[in-house]
Design a protein around this motif. Structure first.
Motif, PDB file in Angstrom:
ATOM      1  N   PHE A   1      16.717  14.104  11.204  1.00 35.16           N
ATOM      2  CA  PHE A   1      18.446  14.750  10.751  1.00 35.16           C
ATOM      3  C   PHE A   1      18.664  14.338  12.787  1.00 35.16           C
ATOM      4  O   PHE A   1      18.566  15.145  13.182  1.00 35.16           O
ATOM      5  N   ASN A   2      20.101  13.437  13.118  1.00 30.74           N
ATOM      6  CA  ASN A   2      20.232  13.124  14.468  1.00 30.74           C
ATOM      7  C   ASN A   2      18.561  13.649  15.413  1.00 30.74           C
ATOM      8  O   ASN A   2      19.332  14.435  15.768  1.00 30.74           O
ATOM      9  N   ALA A   3      17.506  12.934  14.227  1.00 31.67           N
ATOM     10  CA  ALA A   3      17.046  12.701  15.847  1.00 31.67           C
ATOM     11  C   ALA A   3      17.028  11.093  16.334  1.00 31.67           C
ATOM     12  O   ALA A   3      15.184  10.989  17.029  1.00 31.67           O
ATOM     13  N   ALA A   4      17.346  11.049  16.705  1.00 36.07           N
ATOM     14  CA  ALA A   4      17.119   9.492  17.357  1.00 36.07           C
ATOM     15  C   ALA A   4      16.434   9.147  18.866  1.00 36.07           C
ATOM     16  O   ALA A   4      16.108   8.747  19.388  1.00 36.07           O
ATOM     17  N   HIS A   5      16.609  10.977  19.630  1.00 36.01           N
ATOM     18  CA  HIS A   5      16.311  10.454  21.162  1.00 36.01           C
ATOM     19  C   HIS A   5      15.156  11.517  20.778  1.00 36.01           C
ATOM     20  O   HIS A   5      14.378  11.383  21.606  1.00 36.01           O
TER      21      HIS A   5
END
Length: 289
Positions: free
Chosen positions: A13-17
């Motif tokens: 979850f929202n771990a693109a970075h």
């Protein structure tokens, strides 16, 4: 690509970075059998999709699946496992990093055990914040909870599909904490036991910002109360109101006035855990363990 013999499931979850570090570690596996990678997107609003797809050339068995039907790591794990193409499931998290022999070690372990887990170390990705939470810098056995019951941490887990099916998957009602203990206990009730695989090392990321650490510990406390409220293990005697008040006052008086910054942050993390435990117990209408 050869037909995969095992599947790595990554809830995200929202771990693109962060997920690039994990995907890079999986692309660099040594001695691993053919495996696929299933990233279960729990409704991300960042650039997770484009980041994951950019790894397809280096991880030919990589897929991104929609796990947004509900929020939570248990939802993402369940969706990812259900859509995996094999019966040997390896689970890790998007913000951690597996060691070079992790896939081979977990896959081999599943030949002998229905459930497996390995050690985690906290220094590589966490730095000083590794000292703020009650996890060994490097573990050397399965994690242990009430009554000496053992379990495998959810970010370093291997299981056969039959176990997941018989247990009924991860309980999606849990906050982000203790859901893997719940799974292990229900599996144990069915006769499934964990094997420990020393070679399956995972580099575990503790939040490096204080707010993230406190949120993580608060949710862990909530999960602990959810676990107790569901199972009510006999070996755990909930504190009376008077004992609970004394316990909390004692914790308050133990604030490390003369300690350094790390000691104070460790104390705050403990208090966040206690707060989560008490608030969730109150919400559930059950005693706090």
């Amino acid at each position: 690509m050869s037909r995969p013999t095992c599947s790595v499931v990554i809830p995200a979850f929202n771990a693109a970075h962060l997920i690039g570090g994990q995907l890079g570690a999986l692309a660099a596996q040594v001695g691993a059998p053919a495996f696929e990678v299933v990233v279960a997107d729990n409704g991300s609003t960042d650039r997770l999709e484009s980041e994951v797809l950019s790894w397809r050339d280096r991880l030919p068995g990589l897929r991104l699946v929609d796990a947004s039907r509900g929020r939570g790591v248990s939802v993402a794990r369940n969706v990812g496992i259900s859509l995996a193409h094999t019966d040997r499931i390896l689970v890790c998290d998007a913000d951690d990093r597996v060691s070079a022999g992790w896939v081979a070690a977990i896959a081999t372990g599943l030949s002998d055990h229905p459930l497996v887990s390995g050690p985690v170390e906290t220094r590589l990705l966490s730095g000083r914040s590794a000292d703020w939470v009650p996890i060994d810098r490097r573990t050397s056995a399965l994690f242990e909870t009430w009554g000496g019951r053992t379990y495998g941490i959810g970010c370093n887990l291997g299981l056969r599909r039959e176990v997941w099916e018989q247990v009924g998957g991860f309980d999606e009602s849990y906050p982000a904490g203790a859901e893997e203990i719940d799974f292990a206990w229900r599996a144990g009730e069915l006769g499934y036991r964990f094997g420990y695989v020393e070679e399956a090392l995972l580099h575990y990321r503790i939040r490096t910002d204080l707010r993230g650490v406190l949120r993580q510990q608060y949710n862990s406390g909530r999960g602990t109360s959810t676990l107790y409220g569901k199972f009510r293990p006999r070996e755990v005697e909930p504190k009376t109101a008077v004992r609970r008040l004394r316990h909390e006052l004692l914790l308050v008086t133990q604030f490390p006035w003369r300690g350094g910054q790390d000691a104070r942050r460790s104390w705050l993390a403990l208090m966040a855990f206690e707060a989560g435990k008490l608030i969730e117990a109150r919400r559930l209408g059950s005693p706090a363990p």
